[in-house]
Design a protein around this motif. Structure first.
Motif, PDB file in Angstrom:
ATOM      1  N   ALA A  61       0.848  -1.195   0.000  1.00  0.00           N
ATOM      2  CA  ALA A  61       0.000   0.000   0.000  1.00  0.00           C
ATOM      3  C   ALA A  61       0.879   1.238   0.000  1.00  0.00           C
ATOM      4  O   ALA A  61       1.954   1.246   0.608  1.00  0.00           O
ATOM      5  CB  ALA A  61      -0.913   0.016   1.224  1.00  0.00           C
ATOM      6  N   ASP A  62       0.424   2.265  -0.702  1.00  0.00           N
ATOM      7  CA  ASP A  62       1.045   3.582  -0.590  1.00  0.00           C
ATOM      8  C   ASP A  62       0.541   4.191   0.710  1.00  0.00           C
ATOM      9  O   ASP A  62      -0.562   3.886   1.159  1.00  0.00           O
ATOM     10  CB  ASP A  62       0.629   4.477  -1.755  1.00  0.00           C
ATOM     11  CG  ASP A  62       1.198   4.007  -3.083  1.00  0.00           C
ATOM     12  OD1 ASP A  62       2.172   3.241  -3.095  1.00  0.00           O
ATOM     13  OD2 ASP A  62       0.641   4.423  -4.112  1.00  0.00           O
ATOM     14  N   TRP A  63       1.325   5.083   1.277  1.00  0.00           N
ATOM     15  CA  TRP A  63       0.887   5.721   2.507  1.00  0.00           C
ATOM     16  C   TRP A  63       1.076   7.213   2.417  1.00  0.00           C
ATOM     17  O   TRP A  63       1.803   7.723   1.560  1.00  0.00           O
ATOM     18  CB  TRP A  63       1.627   5.141   3.713  1.00  0.00           C
ATOM     19  CG  TRP A  63       2.872   5.867   4.139  1.00  0.00           C
ATOM     20  CD1 TRP A  63       3.936   6.228   3.362  1.00  0.00           C
ATOM     21  CD2 TRP A  63       3.180   6.322   5.460  1.00  0.00           C
ATOM     22  NE1 TRP A  63       4.882   6.853   4.120  1.00  0.00           N
ATOM     23  CE2 TRP A  63       4.442   6.928   5.410  1.00  0.00           C
ATOM     24  CE3 TRP A  63       2.518   6.269   6.667  1.00  0.00           C
ATOM     25  CZ2 TRP A  63       5.046   7.485   6.541  1.00  0.00           C
ATOM     26  CZ3 TRP A  63       3.122   6.810   7.781  1.00  0.00           C
ATOM     27  CH2 TRP A  63       4.369   7.403   7.712  1.00  0.00           C
ATOM     28  N   GLY A  64       0.395   7.907   3.306  1.00  0.00           N
ATOM     29  CA  GLY A  64       0.558   9.341   3.439  1.00  0.00           C
ATOM     30  C   GLY A  64       0.441   9.715   4.904  1.00  0.00           C
ATOM     31  O   GLY A  64      -0.231   9.028   5.678  1.00  0.00           O
ATOM     32  N   ILE A  65       1.112  10.782   5.286  1.00  0.00           N
ATOM     33  CA  ILE A  65       1.065  11.251   6.667  1.00  0.00           C
ATOM     34  C   ILE A  65       1.192  12.764   6.680  1.00  0.00           C
ATOM     35  O   ILE A  65       1.896  13.334   5.839  1.00  0.00           O
ATOM     36  CB  ILE A  65       2.182  10.621   7.533  1.00  0.00           C
ATOM     37  CG1 ILE A  65       2.087  11.112   8.998  1.00  0.00           C
ATOM     38  CG2 ILE A  65       3.554  10.892   6.945  1.00  0.00           C
ATOM     39  CD1 ILE A  65       3.054  10.410   9.949  1.00  0.00           C
TER      40      ILE A  65
END
Length: 164
Positions: A92-96
């Protein structure tokens, strides 16, 4: 389940679909701050109604999960997401993003570790990828610090990976 809210002694990771309108208002306001928005792949300013429409779609989209993070005083600390989730390739790609009111004290690294430990323990994904804007040197340094490995650069982005 990968999208289920989870809690530690100090922090609450709450799925966006479980939040109140007031909580969404705060998330939306922080997300649109210039200091946050300029480092996002989507840098557009958008109305609150569009944010709510997005959250409504999350209720049926199993390829995306977004968590709002709160401390025990219910202060909004930031947001972490997985999008898209590829269940077959187990990646999965992630973002924060961290609320600017709480940046600069290592909170991002702490919350990321808690998040990765939880997500990998769920057992649905084995790798998390990150896409960073080429000019965002602070984000690159952060990602390398929390265990991501550089993969390549393309079209003004840097691509990284973190394995279980």
């Amino acid at each position: 389940m990968i999208g289920q809210s989870f809690f530690t002694e100090q922090y609450k990771f709450v799925n966006y679909v479980e939040l109140s309108a007031e909580q969404h208002q705060e998330i939306w306001q922080v997300r649109l701050l210039e200091d946050i928005r300029r480092f996002m792949l989507n840098q557009n300013v958008f109305p609150f109604s569009e944010h709510l429409d997005f959250v409504e779609k999350l209720k049926t989209d199993t390829t995306k999960v977004y968590f709002a993070i709160y401390n025990n005083d219910n202060q909004f600390l930031g947001s972490i997401s997985l999008h898209p989730i590829n269940y077959i390739q187990r990646i999965a790609d992630w973002g924060i993003y961290i609320n600017p009111a709480y940046q600069g004290n290592g909170l991002g690294a702490i919350l990321s570790k808690i998040f990765f430990d939880h997500i990998f323990a769920v057992g649905i994904i084995d790798k998390i990828s990150a896409t960073i804007l080429l000019f965002n040197h602070a984000s690159l340094k952060f990602h390398l610090h929390i265990g991501f490995q550089y993969q390549y650069e393309k079209d003004g982005n840097i691509y990284l990976i973190k394995e279980k």
